[in-house]
Design an enzyme around this catalytic site. Structure first.
Site, PDB file in Angstrom:
ATOM      1  N   GLU A  44       5.136 -41.391  57.493  1.00  0.00           N
ATOM      2  CA  GLU A  44       4.484 -40.453  58.399  1.00  0.00           C
ATOM      3  C   GLU A  44       3.337 -41.109  59.150  1.00  0.00           C
ATOM      4  OE1 GLU A  44       3.743 -37.241  55.661  1.00  0.00           O
ATOM      5  OE2 GLU A  44       5.890 -37.109  55.260  1.00  0.00           O
ATOM      6  N   TYR A  88      -0.456 -34.154  49.755  1.00  0.00           N
ATOM      7  CA  TYR A  88       0.377 -34.649  48.669  1.00  0.00           C
ATOM      8  C   TYR A  88      -0.303 -34.538  47.306  1.00  0.00           C
ATOM      9  CZ  TYR A  88       3.844 -36.284  51.962  1.00  0.00           C
ATOM     10  OH  TYR A  88       4.812 -36.325  52.922  1.00  0.00           O
TER      11      TYR A  88
END
Length: 405
Positions: free
Chosen positions: A144, A102
């Site tokens: 996640e 990310y």
């Protein structure tokens, strides 16, 4: 939630950013792949980069998330954005994505915003959109992490070896593969409707990953996937490079790299009526649900609709009918664009599927899978019949373009 100073900035710039998002996401992928070309070679779907579907899906999800933030800035984003983010999180887990990615994505996405919008991106604007990105990213990271924990694996540790035990030709363009663990132990449990990723090495040395629904119920010792050979409209090979490889090389005795199950289109335990609507290869998650209902001797009212090009293209046709016969109160309605008269079953209609003549209880829960135009049409029919939007669930094979259209 967005900070007080960011809310008016995002609200004021959202139209400009939204109008340029497809250009921004195109530049984002260009930048990221220039720095990390192995991501395109071994992780991202190359076909979706060529046809622009991945860029369009990313643009749609960012725009929808940002819109939610400015409409109700005092709420936590994960309280109202699960429909947007859950599908993404499951897809990421099926690919083994970890939190460190990310930072890379954020750096290139925000740089792309600055490149495309130029002087309009002041330090204040950049800071506000940095907030938007990290609110979305941190929500996904948390989702996640929970999914990895539920699977009892380390983050990203999703790939397993599975042997091909059986192969069956289901239609001219579709084969089913029965997969078993090399140690002969039962395959990992999953929920009806979920999928797995399959990773293959192609002739150019690149690795490509595609998702395939598990098409039988949980509880069997094996898994089964059904692979349709994809054909692009313009004749390029990229659209079907994994499905073509599997059709050519996946034979009993061969080993495949397969992920742990993922996916949020799942069938919860309940006793309310169901509608299972599919078209084409979208039948596969519905078969898993039907198999589960049959194995558990469910008495839920179930309406099944399926649309296909011809009876010959209808994969698992006899199996679907046999499962429905085992369920009390289940009905099957079929539509074929061509050759409908060649199928002897009841409730077969020519043309495209419609719910005009179906009566559904108002507490029906609907599950849809198939091409986007089919699902949009069925969803519209369901809403006109009085179903609440929250009762309609769907699965998209490939990037989720629902929000971007």
């Amino acid at each position: 939630m967005l900070s007080a100073q960011a809310v008016p900035v995002v609200r004021a710039t959202l139209p400009a950013v939204g109008a340029s998002l497809n250009t921004i996401t195109e530049r984002f992928y260009q930048r990221m792949f220039e720095e990390r070309p192995e991501l395109l070679r071994h992780l991202f779907n190359r076909a979706n980069q060529v046809n622009g579907a991945q860029r369009e899906a990313l643009a749609g999800s960012v725009a929808a998330f940002a819109t939610l933030l400015v409409e109700r800035p005092d709420e936590r984003p994960d309280e109202r954005s699960d429909a947007i983010l859950s599908r993404i999180a499951h897809k990421h887990v099926s690919l083994g994505i970890t939190a460190d990615k990310y930072t890379l994505v954020g750096r290139h996405l925000l740089a792309a915003v600055a490149e495309v919008l130029g002087d309009a991106v002041t330090p204040q604007v950049a800071a506000a959109w940095d907030e938007v990105y990290w609110l979305m990213a941190n929500s996904l990271i948390a989702m996640e992490a929970r999914l990895y924990a539920q699977a009892s694996v380390q983050d990203g540790d999703v790939w397993r070896q599975m042997d091909i035990a059986e192969r069956h030709q289901e239609s001219p363009d579709a084969v089913s593969l029965v997969l078993r663990r090399p140690d002969a132990r039962p395959a990992t449990a999953f929920q009806p409707g979920q999928y797995v990723s399959v990773r293959v090495e192609l002739p150019d040395g690149g690795h490509q990953i595609r998702q395939y629904s598990l098409s039988t119920a949980p509880g069997h010792k094996t898994w089964r996937i059904t692979v349709k050979r994809e054909k692009s409209a313009d004749g390029t090979a990229l659209d079907g490079e994994v499905s073509s490889w599997l059709h050519a090389h996946a034979r009993p005795g061969r080993t495949l790299e397969v992920s742990l199950p993922a996916g949020d289109l799942v069938l919860p335990d309940a006793d309310t009526p169901l509608l299972l609507a599919s078209a084409g290869i979208g039948i596969t998650p519905m078969l898993s649900m039907l198999d589960h209902l049959a194995l558990t001797s469910s008495t839920r009212p179930v309406t099944v609709i399926h649309a296909d090009r011809t009876p010959a293209d209808h994969v698992h046709r006899d199996e679907q009918a046999e499962l429905i016969d085992r369920l009390l109160g289940a009905t099957l309605h079929l539509w074929y664009e061509n050759n409908a008269d060649q199928h002897p079953a009841l409730n077969v209609s020519p043309g495209r599927a419609t719910l005009d003549n179906l009566t559904l209880p108002e507490d029906t829960t609907a599950y849809l899978c198939g091409p986007l135009p089919f699902m949009r049409a069925v969803r519209g029919d369901l809403l006109r019949k009085g179903l609440h939007p929250s009762a309609v669930h769907y699965e998209v094979f490939g990037p989720d373009l629902w929000l971007s259209k």
